[in-house]
Design an enzyme around this catalytic site. Structure first.
Site, PDB file in Angstrom:
ATOM      1  CG  HIS A   1      -7.522 -19.889 -12.480  1.00 43.94           C
ATOM      2  ND1 HIS A   1      -7.291 -21.076 -13.136  1.00 43.94           N
ATOM      3  CD2 HIS A   1      -6.330 -19.226 -12.461  1.00 43.94           C
ATOM      4  CE1 HIS A   1      -6.015 -21.130 -13.487  1.00 43.94           C
ATOM      5  NE2 HIS A   1      -5.418 -20.024 -13.095  1.00 43.94           N
TER       6      HIS A   1
ATOM      7  CG  ASP B   1      -3.060 -13.360 -12.014  1.00 48.00           C
ATOM      8  OD1 ASP B   1      -1.836 -13.505 -12.109  1.00 48.00           O
ATOM      9  OD2 ASP B   1      -3.878 -14.036 -12.646  1.00 48.00           O
TER      10      ASP B   1
END
Length: 428
Positions: A306, A363
């Protein structure tokens, strides 16, 4: 508040710049007078070292894997709260009392209907239009229907617009889905929850009653909470930048939706699910792990790592458990979830992933859950936009009320031709 100063010198000119401290997090050097003092700008592509605003809404510590909304940890909110309660918190700074929550939920519920003429607006799109294309258009068009809430100088109109956007987004998203599959629109029902209403409008049909599954509803509510806000990400920054010009709130949120559409932002969960489907079975994981480690192979593990988090994304922990519950409820034994679990196990122990801090992110599991519930991948980003509208609206309101707010105008490092004289076309 100012906490000391930092001396910055350039070209023989030096000056002290205030150092400001937030309630938590790193200090920042206030360089607003840097150009006036030195004649130089800073160069920071992607704003990796630049605070674009002051905010009291969301705090992230990526190294520690911490996400706070108004000070409350995201895992506590996801496990114990509701999306309506989190929406109230983001908008109003504090958790609501029972009476305040009832009033807020009542207000949002009574704003879920769309102006009837907007239903004809949908029919201007091709049947195979992407739901995000439809949402960009319809949300931007709201300002043409709700003139009584576009005066951003009026706090009451700002709040009415905020309530309308939060309330109508599930209806807009559900109608985009219904239009794409050729089914009639399903109107909202006031005796259902925010999330239950959305599920009914998406999967219900006029010919029969739709029963909201409480486990599916709870999982969707968690997904909405976990996507509600995430500090100054690309789409939120877009909403703030559009709002800094004085644009109406509907236009600002439409701009945020357009930015979210990008595969590097809101489309990441679709990419992660497609990757899991490509792997297909746990037996094939070693092959793909080897490919991910090969710098000459274009394959990348989606759903890992991320921009901000250099630790386990706290949102992924919540969704990992929710994925198991939803698949059990749906009576599905999905090999995709088995692949996800095994990949997560490897990522948390393999020295390559640990060293590079490639932990699972939100996600990674959200696509598995949404697919199990029955959403096509084209709806994934639309659902993200639905949830993130709450954060966008809260950030927009905060920006409008900020006395230091100015129209956004980033500088640039110009690398084009220097001044040159025009040559008539017949002499070139």
């Amino acid at each position: 508040m100012a906490e000391g100063s930092a001396n910055i010198g350039f070209g023989g000119n030096g000056a002290d710049y205030p150092v400001r401290s937030g309630s938590v997090g790193p200090d920042v050097i206030d360089i607003r007078k840097l150009y006036a003092n030195t004649g130089a700008f800073t160069f920071d592509p992607g704003f990796t070292s630049t605070a674009s605003c002051e905010s009291a809404i969301t705090y992230i510590d990526g190294d520690q894997g911490i996400l706070l909304h108004r000070g409350y940890p995201i895992d506590q909110l996801a496990e114990q709260s509701s999306f309506m309660e989190v929406a109230y918190l983001l908008l109003n700074s504090e958790l609501p009392t029972a009476a305040e929550l009832d009033k807020f939920s009542y207000t949002i519920t009574r704003h879920t209907m769309l102006h009837e003429q907007l239903s004809t607006f949908y029919r201007g799109f091709r049947r195979d239009a992407h739901p995000m294309a439809i949402m960009c258009g319809v949300v931007g068009a709201l300002s043409a229907f709700y003139h009584d809430s576009t005066d951003i100088a009026d706090p009451r109109q700002r709040m009415i617009a905020s309530h309308r956007l939060i309330a109508k987004m599930p209806t807009i998203a559900a109608m985009a889905y219904k239009y794409s599959i050729g089914q009639p629109f399903v109107y909202p029902k006031n005796d259902l929850s925010y999330t239950g209403n959305f599920l009914r409008m998406t999967f219900g049909v006029p010919a029969e009653e739709y029963e909201v599954d409480p486990i599916v509803e709870a999982a969707m509510d968690k997904i909405f909470i976990l996507h509600a806000d995430h500090e100054q990400n690309a789409s939120t920054s877009t909403v703030r930048l559009a709002g800094s010009s004085g644009a109406n709130p509907f236009a600002c949120i439409a701009a945020g939706i357009a930015c979210l559409w990008g595969p590097a932002h809101g489309g990441a969960n679709e990419a992660a699910l497609n990757m899991l489907r490509e792997i297909g079975h746990v037996d094939r994981i070693p092959e793909y792990i080897a490919r991910a480690k090969n710098k000459d192979d274009p394959f990348r593990l989606m759903g890992f790592g991320h921009r901000v988090y250099k630790n386990y994304d706290p949102r992924a922990k919540v969704l990992g458990a929710a994925a198991t519950e939803v698949l059990a409820r749906m009576g599905k034994s999905d090999p995709i979830l088995d692949v996800a679990r095994k990949l997560e196990e490897i990522a948390l122990t393999d020295p390559y992933f640990v060293e590079k801090k490639l932990y699972p992110n939100v996600d990674f599991y959200s696509g598995v859950i949404l697919s199990a519930i029955g959403f096509p991948t084209t709806m994934f980003t639309a659902l993200f936009a639905l949830a993130r509208t709450v954060g966008w609206v809260a950030q927009w309101n905060e920006m409008i009320a900020d006395p230091e707010q100015k129209i956004g105008r980033p500088r640039q490092l110009y690398t084009g031709p220097t001044q040159r004289d025009y040559i008539p076309v017949d002499r070139r």
